[in-house]
Write a protein that holds these residues in place. Structure first.
Motif, PDB file in Angstrom:
ATOM      1  N   GLU A   1      53.769   6.503 -42.505  1.00 30.94           N
ATOM      2  CA  GLU A   1      52.765   5.734 -43.185  1.00 30.94           C
ATOM      3  C   GLU A   1      52.078   4.671 -42.382  1.00 30.94           C
ATOM      4  OE1 GLU A   1      51.591   3.098 -47.260  1.00 30.94           O
ATOM      5  OE2 GLU A   1      53.466   4.190 -46.985  1.00 30.94           O
TER       6      GLU A   1
ATOM      7  N   ARG B   1      50.306   6.113 -39.280  1.00 31.04           N
ATOM      8  CA  ARG B   1      49.015   6.608 -39.281  1.00 31.04           C
ATOM      9  C   ARG B   1      47.848   5.681 -39.867  1.00 31.04           C
ATOM     10  NH1 ARG B   1      50.915   9.677 -42.825  1.00 31.04           N
ATOM     11  NH2 ARG B   1      51.671  11.355 -41.525  1.00 31.04           N
ATOM     12  N   ARG B   2      48.448   4.848 -40.633  1.00 33.01           N
ATOM     13  CA  ARG B   2      47.268   3.663 -40.912  1.00 33.01           C
ATOM     14  C   ARG B   2      46.720   2.912 -39.824  1.00 33.01           C
ATOM     15  NH1 ARG B   2      50.106   0.760 -43.879  1.00 33.01           N
ATOM     16  NH2 ARG B   2      49.709   1.700 -45.826  1.00 33.01           N
TER      17      ARG B   2
ATOM     18  N   ALA C   1      46.703   4.219 -36.519  1.00 36.94           N
ATOM     19  CA  ALA C   1      45.820   4.988 -35.909  1.00 36.94           C
ATOM     20  C   ALA C   1      44.376   5.107 -36.349  1.00 36.94           C
ATOM     21  CB  ALA C   1      46.437   6.570 -35.830  1.00 36.94           C
ATOM     22  N   SER C   2      44.301   4.811 -37.813  1.00 43.10           N
ATOM     23  CA  SER C   2      42.916   4.876 -38.187  1.00 43.10           C
ATOM     24  C   SER C   2      42.144   3.477 -38.352  1.00 43.10           C
ATOM     25  CB  SER C   2      42.855   5.549 -39.694  1.00 43.10           C
ATOM     26  OG  SER C   2      43.694   4.535 -40.653  1.00 43.10           O
ATOM     27  N   ALA C   3      42.896   2.314 -38.008  1.00 44.10           N
ATOM     28  CA  ALA C   3      42.281   1.099 -37.983  1.00 44.10           C
ATOM     29  C   ALA C   3      41.482   0.771 -36.773  1.00 44.10           C
ATOM     30  CB  ALA C   3      43.414   0.068 -38.242  1.00 44.10           C
TER      31      ALA C   3
ATOM     32  N   HIS D   1      40.591  -1.117 -33.493  1.00 51.70           N
ATOM     33  CA  HIS D   1      41.433  -1.743 -32.436  1.00 51.70           C
ATOM     34  C   HIS D   1      40.678  -2.659 -31.281  1.00 51.70           C
ATOM     35  CE1 HIS D   1      45.274   0.559 -33.252  1.00 51.70           C
ATOM     36  NE2 HIS D   1      44.566   1.298 -33.751  1.00 51.70           N
TER      37      HIS D   1
ATOM     38  N   GLN E   1      45.054   5.296 -30.601  1.00 50.41           N
ATOM     39  CA  GLN E   1      44.953   6.210 -31.794  1.00 50.41           C
ATOM     40  C   GLN E   1      45.663   7.362 -31.669  1.00 50.41           C
ATOM     41  OE1 GLN E   1      40.654   5.862 -32.620  1.00 50.41           O
ATOM     42  NE2 GLN E   1      40.916   4.229 -33.921  1.00 50.41           N
ATOM     43  N   ARG E   2      45.534   8.047 -30.570  1.00 52.48           N
ATOM     44  CA  ARG E   2      46.117   9.537 -30.554  1.00 52.48           C
ATOM     45  C   ARG E   2      47.560   9.159 -30.313  1.00 52.48           C
ATOM     46  NH1 ARG E   2      43.828  13.925 -30.176  1.00 52.48           N
ATOM     47  NH2 ARG E   2      41.575  13.230 -29.656  1.00 52.48           N
TER      48      ARG E   2
ATOM     49  N   TYR F   1      49.647   6.771 -31.431  1.00 55.58           N
ATOM     50  CA  TYR F   1      50.137   6.536 -32.794  1.00 55.58           C
ATOM     51  C   TYR F   1      50.222   7.777 -33.507  1.00 55.58           C
ATOM     52  CZ  TYR F   1      49.649   1.401 -33.181  1.00 55.58           C
ATOM     53  OH  TYR F   1      49.796   0.137 -32.903  1.00 55.58           O
ATOM     54  N   LEU F   2      49.304   8.609 -33.553  1.00 59.02           N
ATOM     55  CA  LEU F   2      49.330   9.879 -34.259  1.00 59.02           C
ATOM     56  C   LEU F   2      50.343  10.899 -33.928  1.00 59.02           C
ATOM     57  CD1 LEU F   2      45.242  10.727 -34.872  1.00 59.02           C
ATOM     58  CD2 LEU F   2      47.241   9.958 -36.563  1.00 59.02           C
TER      59      LEU F   2
ATOM     60  N   THR G   1      44.866  -3.901 -38.791  1.00 58.48           N
ATOM     61  CA  THR G   1      44.249  -3.283 -37.748  1.00 58.48           C
ATOM     62  C   THR G   1      45.015  -2.471 -36.679  1.00 58.48           C
ATOM     63  OG1 THR G   1      44.978  -5.215 -36.321  1.00 58.48           O
ATOM     64  CG2 THR G   1      42.909  -5.596 -37.722  1.00 58.48           C
TER      65      THR G   1
END
Length: 311
Positions: free
Chosen positions: A79, A82-83, A85-87, A89, A228-229, A231-232, A269
């Motif tokens: 979780e 994932r958060r 990755a979507s925040a 940066h 982000q990628r 993190y995912l 963030t």
């Protein structure tokens, strides 16, 4: 039965640690210390070098314990990643001619006859790797090494940024964002090519590789899409788990042998707040009680038009 890495394996691992962007620049600073007129005995210089380089990179492994089976990923760790990755940066592109700026505080425990150290590290780096590094050491370090402030100019390079198993140009880092398969291979390649890694169990080797790739991407001036990628890619990785959580931050860690490598990210963030290397149990390589071996805390990052300027 527990086992320690032999000296050759440890040397290989330390050499690998020095390939990270921050560690490589600190090594340049340390090389200057070795040429000073006030030279210390060789064992002290090498021990002091190891203390600061590991403070910057946090990367000397000690093998220990029995091989562990991979566990299902923690839902809470997934979780958090994932958060993150979507925040947002920050800026996605480092403009040509501008400098990516990073400042952090560091602490390193005394080890191998070297004094403990604490201070600040600042780096300005352009797309081509050209830039400036300034390290401000503690008074104890200054007394031992003969200098409390070191300034080092870094030269341009075709592949100045180390991420995972290899070094990349800024253009290659940007291309990673559009190549999910290459991002997916970062962890497996890092685990497979880790020097001295055959002294570790497969689980420990993968655990360190997962941590190292995420650390490298966050410390390098990698585009936001690559962060982000990454993190995912690590959301479902069994080596990473959540070890601490507050309303403002979350800490994800990977255990490897006697050590725990952990990183703290901003809960809102996803930005990197700190990196820490912690001794989990007594070890011949790190005498003394379990403790924090070294830690860095990110103070500021941004973009400047010239080295020496702050955003």
């Amino acid at each position: 039965m527990r086992r320690e890495l032999d000296e050759d394996a440890l040397r290989h691992l330390f050499d690998h640690a020095r390939e990270s962007p921050t560690a490589a620049e600190v090594e340049a600073v340390l090389a200057r210390l070795a040429t000073r007129r006030r030279r210390r005995p060789r064992p002290l210089r090498l021990a002091v070098a190891a203390a600061v380089a590991t403070a910057a990179a946090g990367v000397v492994l000690v093998a220990g314990g029995t091989p562990r089976q991979s566990r299902p990923p923690s839902a809470s760790a997934a979780e958090v990643l994932r958060r993150a990755a979507s925040a947002p940066h920050g800026p996605d592109v480092l403009p040509p001619g501008s400098y990516a700026y990073l400042r952090y505080r560091y602490t390193a425990a005394a080890a191998g006859g070297a004094p403990g150290d604490h201070g600040t590290f600042e780096r300005w780096v352009r797309r081509d790797g050209r830039g400036l590094t300034v390290v401000r050491h503690s008074a104890a370090w200054a007394r031992a090494a003969g200098d409390g402030i070191e300034r080092t100019r870094t030269a341009a390079s075709t592949t100045p940024f180390a991420v995972g198993a290899r070094s990349w140009s800024y253009r290659e880092l940007r291309r990673l964002a559009g190549s999910p398969r290459r991002v997916d291979r970062l962890v497996s390649d890092a685990a497979r090519t880790l020097p001295g890694g055959d002294a570790l169990s497969p689980a420990d080797r993968t655990a360190y590789a997962a941590y190292a790739v995420l650390r490298d991407v966050l410390l390098a001036p990698a585009p936001v899409a690559v962060q982000q990628r990454t993190y995912l890619r690590l959301v479902g990785h069994p080596a990473l788990r959540l070890v601490a959580r507050t309303p403002t931050a979350a800490t994800v860690a990977a255990d490897a042998g006697d050590l725990r490598f952990q990183l703290e990210v901003d809960a809102a963030t996803g930005e990197l707040l700190s990196l820490e290397r912690r001794l989990l149990r007594r070890s011949r390589r790190f005498p003394g009680r379990p403790r924090v071996v070294n830690r860095i805390e990110v103070v500021a990052r941004g973009i400047t038009r010239s080295p020496g300027a702050r955003p």
